[in-house]
Design an enzyme around this catalytic site. Structure first.
Site, PDB file in Angstrom:
ATOM      1  N   LYS A   9       0.860  -1.188   0.000  1.00  0.00           N
ATOM      2  CA  LYS A   9       0.000   0.000   0.000  1.00  0.00           C
ATOM      3  C   LYS A   9       0.893   1.233   0.000  1.00  0.00           C
ATOM      4  O   LYS A   9       1.228   1.803   1.047  1.00  0.00           O
ATOM      5  CB  LYS A   9      -0.921  -0.005   1.226  1.00  0.00           C
ATOM      6  CG  LYS A   9      -2.111   0.947   1.079  1.00  0.00           C
ATOM      7  CD  LYS A   9      -3.026   0.492  -0.034  1.00  0.00           C
ATOM      8  CE  LYS A   9      -4.202   1.417  -0.219  1.00  0.00           C
ATOM      9  NZ  LYS A   9      -5.032   1.032  -1.380  1.00  0.00           N
ATOM     10  N   SER A  34      -8.656  -0.560  -4.882  1.00  0.00           N
ATOM     11  CA  SER A  34      -8.854  -0.092  -3.509  1.00  0.00           C
ATOM     12  C   SER A  34     -10.340   0.168  -3.271  1.00  0.00           C
ATOM     13  O   SER A  34     -11.145  -0.752  -3.329  1.00  0.00           O
ATOM     14  CB  SER A  34      -7.996   1.148  -3.248  1.00  0.00           C
ATOM     15  OG  SER A  34      -7.676   1.247  -1.881  1.00  0.00           O
TER      16      SER A  34
END
Length: 648
Positions: A233, A437
């Site tokens: 991430k 996401s």
């Protein structure tokens, strides 16, 4: 004292004034008003002139608006007489998009081209597919000079439509002064490609370079607090590092190479080039150019990337010879795809009983209502309410083109899609260039998830980001002090140090939301949560790989997803209803005017807009982290967002 009044009170005793001229003299004086001086007369005249001019200009402006409205309506009511035979001209401008961004009505009026340089992919695909069976269309001409880009996924959908067109006997001809990488991808589907003697083929490959601000943040003494879950991430890396992390480099290289492999294999197949020819062309460009004396057009011809070199006049003459002159005798007999689609809309047709509703979800995911080009949770709810109010809609497709956004807003949309499914409505998701996401989070509310092979998806991860400026303010003499009723009172102020307790709370919230994310994906995809956690960690996958891993159900275009939705609803014949925000009367007028020929009467700054859009494209890698930072406005400070998902 007014000029029409006597200088003395009529009731005053005139004998009290030894120099008073007497009663008769006073009466004569009172009856003769004093004339204004030359300065007062001048300014009085000037004021009356200004008032007259203001009223006159207002009336003229009103009349001009009335004339423009009448002319625009008259222009719109007189459709062009279509020739019996013509070449369909495909001339996309600006960036390829799923949904056009919102443009203010005033800007739309002044621009003359809806205020933006964007071309919806679905319109191009529809025009290509409709032209296959239309006997009036004799060929397809690609004019790509105005295309700025759009990403491999959108190019793939248009390319697939061009491939379907090639199954007919109708030729595809591409003409241009030069070809950028995205332009040439579409041109490679043509039977003939022509380039200008001064032109070139600008192929470079794909890259993912980002701007890192860690040193600048340190110099400004900004304390950037980051809370995240997921090894890959890397949304916050530009604010916490000066270079790409090994994990980010690993997965970015993987999806970049996959997308570039699709590009080169498609182009080489269309141009019948040996495998590796495109990479050889790029890697040896300096020596290849030297061999032809720096002539880029000749290099493109020698490399078999184009079929011939023709000047602008020669290209126009060639098209006139192939298709004849147009009705005005000013160029070849070609009809723009927008005019073609408008003509099809005017053709009588039998409306089928069932419809598939199409909802476009493009941009950053945020709470509340958002304009076109952004995704608002309340906005999507309103679209779903339109579905419920239209009994002819039997299935819904949500087209997602988003790198994510707020976790809360993503969950609101997912749960609303799930609720619509519970009411018996088939809901399918079509992933565009990216659905990562928060975009992937949304998709988990659908019955089926479709992606293109080049979609960027996954990035299942969560982060929190809170910058504080207490040290920066202290350096310029600003200090913050006070009292609170609890240790958390005022703890989230950006001008105060983030307390250890506040940091722990945010990190625990991030951990919990990541757990919810993976658990929800596991349930929706029928996978063990441990397996989802392995595939998650914020890692980005291409659509092809995501399909292999079980993160999406099918690979296909928006057109194929809509057909699948119709099949779920058992519809053999169907129309597609685009569910969008109703335009206000002013917006309708502005759009109608901007699309009419009368808009040419107003001078437009189109070239400035072009330069502005092109500059934005070039500056995007630098500005994206700053723009993304400005969108971190969720009061919970928790996001499901993917910055690396900027499709090349």
């Amino acid at each position: 004292m007014r000029y029409d009044e006597p200088p003395y009170n009529d009731h005053a005793d005139r004998n009290d004034h030894p120099h008073h001229p007497g009663q008769e003299g006073h009466q004569a004086y009172a009856e003769r008003p004093r004339k204004p001086g030359p300065i007062r007369r001048f300014f009085g005249f000037l004021g009356r002139a200004i008032s007259w001019l203001r009223v006159t200009l207002s009336n003229l402006l009103f009349l001009l608006i009335v004339v423009v409205i009448v002319l625009a309506i008259t222009d719109a009511e007189e459709p062009m007489v279509m020739p019996d035979s013509f070449a369909l001209t495909l001339s996309p401008s600006g960036f390829l998009v799923d949904e056009e961004s919102y443009v203010a009505p005033v800007e739309m009026l002044m621009s003359g081209d809806d205020g933006s340089l964007e071309t919806p992919v679905r319109e191009l695909v529809e025009a290509i597919d409709e032209s296959r069976q239309d006997p009036r269309v004799s060929a397809l001409v690609l004019q790509l000079d105005d295309l700025l880009g759009g990403g491999i996924s959108k190019l793939e959908e248009i390319g697939a439509a061009l491939k379907r067109f090639k199954q007919t006997d109708k030729p595809i001809i591409a003409t241009g002064s030069l070809y950028t990488q995205d332009q040439y991808y579409l041109a490679s589907y043509a039977d003939e490609i022509y380039i200008d003697p001064m032109g070139s083929i600008l192929l470079t490959g794909y890259s993912n370079y980002r701007t890192y601000f860690k040193d600048a943040i340190d110099k400004l003494e900004i304390n950037f607090h980051v809370f995240r879950v997921g090894q890959y991430k890397d949304f916050v890396e530009p604010y916490t590092r000066n270079s790409m992390s090994p994990a980010s480099r690993e997965h970015s290289s993987e999806w970049l190479n996959q997308l570039w492999g699709v590009y080169t294999s498609r182009v080489e197949a269309q141009r019948q080039l040996p495998s590796g020819a495109i990479n050889d062309y790029i890697s040896q460009m300096d020596s290849l150019l030297s061999a032809v004396g720096g002539d880029s057009a000749q290099l493109a011809l020698d490399s078999k990337l184009v079929d011939d070199i023709l000047s602008h006049r020669e290209r126009e003459q060639m098209l006139v010879e192939r298709f004849g002159k147009n009705q005005h005798g000013e160029g070849y007999n070609g009809i723009d795809y927008r005019t073609f689609l408008s003509d099809l809309d005017r053709q009588p047709s039998v409306e089928p009983e069932g419809k598939v509703g199409l909802i476009l979800a493009t941009g950053t995911i945020q709470s509340g209502e958002q304009p076109e080009g952004s995704i608002g949770s309340e906005t999507i709810i309103q679209r779903l309410q339109q579905v419920r109010e239209d009994p002819s809609i039997k299935a819904v497709v949500v087209r997602i083109d988003s790198g994510g956004g707020g976790a809360y807003a993503s969950e609101v949309i997912r749960s609303e899609l799930e609720a619509l499914r519970a009411e018996g409505m088939p809901v399918l998701v079509s992933m565009g260039s990216m659905a990562a996401s928060g975009g992937y989070w949304m998709a988990m509310g659908a019955d089926e998830v479709w992606a293109t092979p080049t979609t960027l998806t996954g990035s299942i991860g969560v982060f929190g980001a809170i910058p504080t400026f207490e040290d920066s303010l202290e350096n310029i003499g600003i200090n913050v002090d006070g009292v609170g009723t609890t240790p958390l009172a005022g703890a989230m102020r950006l001008d105060r140090t983030l307390t250890p307790q506040a940091k722990t709370i945010v990190q625990q919230t991030v951990n919990h939301i990541y757990e919810e994310f993976t658990s929800m994906v596991a349930e929706a995809r029928g996978l063990p949560q441990e397996r989802v956690d392995q595939l998650a960690q914020g890692r980005v996958w291409t659509g092809a790989t995501a399909h292999e891993l079980g993160l999406v159900d099918q690979l296909g275009s928006l057109k194929e997803t809509i057909a699948a939705a119709a099949s779920h609803a058992k519809l053999e014949e169907y129309d597609v209803r685009l569910l969008s925000r109703p335009l206000s009367p002013f917006e309708q007028l502005a759009r109608q005017f901007s699309q009419s020929s009368i808009s040419a009467l107003i001078p437009h700054a189109r070239q400035n807009q072009w330069l502005s859009q092109d500059l934005k494209r070039q500056l995007a890698p630098l500005l994206e982290p700053l723009r993304a930072l400005s969108e971190l406005d969720d009061p919970r400070a928790v996001y499901a967002r993917c910055m690396e998902c900027l499709t090349p």
